[in-house]
Write an enzyme that holds these catalytic residues in place. Structure first.
Site, PDB file in Angstrom:
ATOM      1  CB  CYS A 160       3.271  38.094   7.789  1.00 43.78           C
ATOM      2  SG  CYS A 160       3.410  38.798   6.133  1.00 43.78           S
ATOM      3  NE  ARG A 212      -0.861  35.685  11.245  1.00 44.73           N
ATOM      4  CZ  ARG A 212      -2.077  36.185  11.294  1.00 44.73           C
ATOM      5  NH1 ARG A 212      -3.059  35.454  11.759  1.00 44.73           N
ATOM      6  NH2 ARG A 212      -2.319  37.405  10.893  1.00 44.73           N
ATOM      7  CD1 TRP A 222       0.200  34.140   1.581  1.00 47.92           C
ATOM      8  CD2 TRP A 222      -0.613  36.227   1.551  1.00 47.92           C
ATOM      9  NE1 TRP A 222      -0.751  34.210   0.584  1.00 47.92           N
ATOM     10  CE2 TRP A 222      -1.267  35.472   0.539  1.00 47.92           C
ATOM     11  CE3 TRP A 222      -0.957  37.556   1.714  1.00 47.92           C
ATOM     12  CZ2 TRP A 222      -2.247  36.013  -0.281  1.00 47.92           C
ATOM     13  CZ3 TRP A 222      -1.939  38.092   0.888  1.00 47.92           C
ATOM     14  CH2 TRP A 222      -2.568  37.322  -0.097  1.00 47.92           C
ATOM     15  CG  ASN A 274      -0.021  40.375  10.026  1.00 51.96           C
ATOM     16  OD1 ASN A 274      -0.254  40.117   8.845  1.00 51.96           O
ATOM     17  ND2 ASN A 274      -0.932  40.269  10.975  1.00 51.96           N
ATOM     18  N   GLY A 275       0.506  42.779   7.745  1.00 51.85           N
ATOM     19  CA  GLY A 275      -0.477  43.753   7.264  1.00 51.85           C
ATOM     20  C   GLY A 275       0.120  44.591   6.152  1.00 51.85           C
ATOM     21  CD  GLU A 307     -16.105  24.510   2.455  1.00 51.72           C
ATOM     22  OE1 GLU A 307     -16.232  25.640   1.966  1.00 51.72           O
ATOM     23  OE2 GLU A 307     -15.111  24.189   3.138  1.00 51.72           O
ATOM     24  CE  LYS A 343     -11.711  23.417   2.452  1.00 48.89           C
ATOM     25  NZ  LYS A 343     -12.578  24.354   3.083  1.00 48.89           N
ATOM     26  CD  GLU A 372      -9.173  26.362   0.661  1.00 48.11           C
ATOM     27  OE1 GLU A 372      -9.899  25.477   1.150  1.00 48.11           O
ATOM     28  OE2 GLU A 372      -8.697  27.290   1.330  1.00 48.11           O
ATOM     29  CG  HIS A 392     -30.639  28.285 -16.716  1.00 43.55           C
ATOM     30  ND1 HIS A 392     -31.700  28.619 -17.535  1.00 43.55           N
ATOM     31  CD2 HIS A 392     -31.192  27.681 -15.629  1.00 43.55           C
ATOM     32  CE1 HIS A 392     -32.838  28.256 -16.956  1.00 43.55           C
ATOM     33  NE2 HIS A 392     -32.545  27.675 -15.791  1.00 43.55           N
ATOM     34  CE  LYS A 441      -7.277  27.773   9.703  1.00 42.58           C
ATOM     35  NZ  LYS A 441      -8.114  27.200   8.643  1.00 42.58           N
TER      36      LYS A 441
HETATM   37  C1  AGP Z   1     -11.075  27.938   3.800  1.00 38.60           C
HETATM   38  O1  AGP Z   1     -10.638  26.667   3.476  1.00 38.60           O
HETATM   39  C2  AGP Z   1     -10.267  29.016   3.292  1.00 38.60           C
HETATM   40  N1  AGP Z   1      -8.903  28.863   3.635  1.00 38.60           N
HETATM   41  C3  AGP Z   1     -10.811  30.423   3.356  1.00 38.60           C
HETATM   42  O2  AGP Z   1     -11.827  30.466   2.395  1.00 38.60           O
HETATM   43  C4  AGP Z   1     -11.383  30.928   4.705  1.00 38.60           C
HETATM   44  O3  AGP Z   1     -12.558  30.251   5.020  1.00 38.60           O
HETATM   45  C5  AGP Z   1     -11.632  32.442   4.599  1.00 38.60           C
HETATM   46  O4  AGP Z   1     -10.424  33.097   4.345  1.00 38.60           O
HETATM   47  C6  AGP Z   1     -12.301  33.014   5.828  1.00 38.60           C
HETATM   48  O5  AGP Z   1     -11.505  32.907   6.974  1.00 38.60           O
HETATM   49  P1  AGP Z   1     -12.107  33.213   8.398  1.00 38.60           P
HETATM   50  O6  AGP Z   1     -13.166  32.214   8.661  1.00 38.60           O
HETATM   51  O7  AGP Z   1     -10.959  33.118   9.352  1.00 38.60           O
HETATM   52  O8  AGP Z   1     -12.690  34.603   8.347  1.00 38.60           O
END
Ligand code: AGP
Length: 614
Positions: free
Chosen positions: A2, A27, A78, A104-105, A487, A491, A494, A510, A609
């Site tokens: 959060c 966050r 979150w 947060n946590g 990647e 993307k 997400e 395979h 994030k």
């Molecule tokens: C990336 O688009 C994601 N939101 C997620 O996979 C991110 O890369 C991952 O949580 C790692 O975050 P960090 O680089 O801050 O450790």
């Protein structure tokens, strides 16, 4: 995870809290809330829950509320414990409604604490773990502790990684905060002092920023910020040098942060590479805290990271093994520490984390330190928890990244990791200086080449719009093209919420090829490497089964182009640098498809994030 913020002082305003929360919304945004205190001791709380628009609703609800507040707390959530409801939204209060907490946590032992508190008469009004903190503080204050003492006693009883800020309406000017393995900084400004999850939240409001360490307690009052350890000893407040300006943290004319950050990639990569070569043609990494002798003794490298950062780490594996001949193992951070890894002082563990706060990666790095390995972190955030804890750090210089989907930090991470691979090769004399110079001269051309890829934005947008309605996407590549494929798929998942899978191109036959039919779209990463012919054969295998083919190919590569229904062209570069360019059309495609689907690209559902829970 959060976002939390607190402010106190004559100049403290509700608006500061709301603006700070807007910058912390990466966050989490399941709900949002503020609690603000007046000098007469009244404490008002406003909380909002509205899908991904909770912060907008909070701002709406706060409209018309008069200013005149002298202190307050803010939170963007979150959800981890307790459903997404107003009752579970922060700030949480004690029984009397006089003590407010934003957190947060995770409080791992909240169940046992809650039942203990309930037995002594405390009444809970939420299902959150956070609320136990407010009731614990209430108990300590009742027994004569100050808020600082109560926070110190409480954090000692709470298990888990967390940070929280508390306010007592009976003395509302004093905010007390603490942290353990979760981000928290303090800041002083002319009209008010602050505490927050990160720097952008208070940029433009505070002018000096301070680091808070694990198991430290910070007392923030209108003209003063004081730091203590858990024994009550006063500590020096370490200042953080902040090079970001406010403009970097706002959208700067773009419709959203994600597009702004995609287009900032030339600058992000340029800045990350800046000044890394001295006049003798050697790579210099100023922040590197491991000396050449230590690096020469390394005989094994592990790379750990999550999500996009893990994909950057995959590219680094190829580069480090190729240039240094040191064996490299890769692991997802959340798996690494539970596999009982074999490490010793000659092992280097590289953690890749843009935020430097991701709990899984932080825990993996702690495990590595405990097992006496050398640790190095690649992070975008100066003074982040991981950057401070590791033996060495290498910063990407991408500027703050707000969009939940990582873009500019990814390409900057690859650039930084390639520099690191060259540096290791240099100190170990595993390649000729002339080769290092040749690769570096290719690297510094990357920003210009990224500009060229970004110039095809409009045509990529058209392709993305034409693919609204497609239900399945596959991404295939080999060697460094494989992390690009992963990647590209990540993307798309997400922000478009569509099924998208990345595979090593040679692995399709395979099993996964059974899913290919004329409803599928397959992206092939076919820029020129020594495996180009093999990758092209794999593309053929899916083409003849009816899939629509989109190729990421080098400019003017007619042999590749005849095989694609759609071609996204990228300039040629050194094969190990190619992922920096190849991933960009995939970022743009995912972005435009998600926008065409009407999704909020900066705030994808269910995501945050920075993931500071395990
Ligand atoms: C990336 O688009 C994601 N939101 C997620 O996979 C991110 O890369 C991952 O949580 C790692 O975050 P960090 O680089 O801050 O450790």
């Amino acid at each position: 995870m959060c976002g939390i913020i607190g402010s106190t002082g004559e100049g403290a305003t509700l608006n500061d809290l709301l603006e700070g929360l807007a910058r912390l919304e990466y966050r989490g945004y399941d709900s949002a809330g503020v609690a603000v205190a007046r000098a007469d001791g009244t404490l008002d709380r406003i909380r909002a829950v509205d899908g991904t628009a909770s912060l907008e609703l909070l701002a709406e609800l706060a409209k018309g509320k008069s200013e005149g507040y002298i202190a307050g707390l803010g939170h963007t959530r979150w959800a981890t414990h307790g459903r997404v409801t107003t009752d579970n939204a922060h700030p949480h209060f004690d029984c009397s409604g006089r003590i407010g907490v934003v957190h947060n946590g995770i409080v791992e032992n909240f169940r046992e604490l809650k039942s203990e508190l309930e037995q002594t008469g405390h009444v809970f009004s939420s299902q959150t773990d956070t609320e136990v903190i407010a009731h614990l503080l209430e108990d300590y204050l009742k027994h004569g502790s100050t808020l600082k003492e109560a926070v110190t006693e409480s954090i000692s009883r709470l298990r888990g990684a967390m940070s929280f800020v508390a306010l007592d309406a009976d003395d509302p000017k004093i905010l007390v905060a603490t942290k353990r393995m979760a981000p928290l900084i303090a800041g002083s400004g002319s009209g008010a002092n602050f505490v927050a999850s990160d720097i952008p939240a208070i940029l433009g409001k505070a002018d000096t920023f301070y680091q808070i360490g694990n198991d430290q307690v910070v007392v923030v009052s209108p003209g003063d910020i004081k730091l203590f350890d858990l024994s009550g000893n006063s500590l020096e407040l370490p200042e953080i040098a902040v090079e970001w300006d406010l403009e970097a943290a706002v959208k700067g004319g773009y419709p959203d942060f994600m597009s702004k950050e995609i287009f900032e990639q030339p600058a992000a990569v340029r800045d990350t590479l800046l000044g890394r070569l001295n006049s003798e043609g050697e790579i210099v990494l100023d922040e590197m805290r491991l000396n050449p002798e230590e690096l020469r003794n390394i005989n094994k490298v592990f790379i750990v990271g999550c999500g996009t950062s893990f994909h950057a780490g995959m590219v680094a594996k190829f580069a480090i093994e190729h240039w240094t001949r040191i064996p490299v193992e890769l692991d997802i951070s959340s798996e690494f520490r539970y596999r009982d890894p074999v490490l010793d002082p000659q092992t280097l563990v590289i953690g890749v984390s843009q935020s430097g706060e991701t709990l899984d990666t932080m825990a993996a790095m702690n495990e590595a330190s405990m097992l006496s390995a050398k640790t190095l972190v690649v992070s975008n955030v100066m003074g982040s928890s991981m950057a401070r804890a590791a033996d060495a750090v290498l910063y990407t210089r991408a500027g703050p990244e707000i969009g939940v989907a990582a873009t500019k930090t990814h390409t900057s991470q690859i650039a930084a990791l390639l520099l690191l691979a060259l540096y290791l090769a240099q100190v170990r004399h595993s390649i000729y200086p002339s080769e290092i110079a040749d690769v570096y001269s290719e690297m510094i051309k990357l920003p210009q080449k990224i500009e060229e890829v970004l110039a095809s934005d409009a045509s990529i947008e058209e392709v993305a719009q034409s693919m609204v309605g497609i239900k399945r996407f596959y991404f295939i590549g080999r060697q460094v093209g494989y992390p690009v494929a992963l990647e590209g798929a990540l993307k798309l998942k997400e922000i478009s919420y569509l099924p998208a899978e990345g595979y090593p191109a040679g692995e399709l036959k395979h099993g996964p090829i059974a899913m290919i039919d004329s409803d599928a779209v397959v992206f092939g990463i076919v820029t020129r490497t020594r495996l180009w012919e093999k990758t092209i054969s794999n593309v053929e295998e899916v083409r003849v089964r009816g899939a629509k083919i989109v190729l990421i190919a080098n400019q003017g590569d007619s042999e590749s182009e005849v095989l694609g229904d759609v071609i996204f062209e990228v300039p040629k570069t050194h094969p190990l640098l190619a992922p920096v360019l190849d991933v960009i059309p995939l970022q743009l495609f995912a972005y435009h498809l998600a926008v065409a689907l009407g999704n909020d690209v900066d705030r994808p559902r269910n995501l945050a994030k920075t993931v500071t829970v395990e």
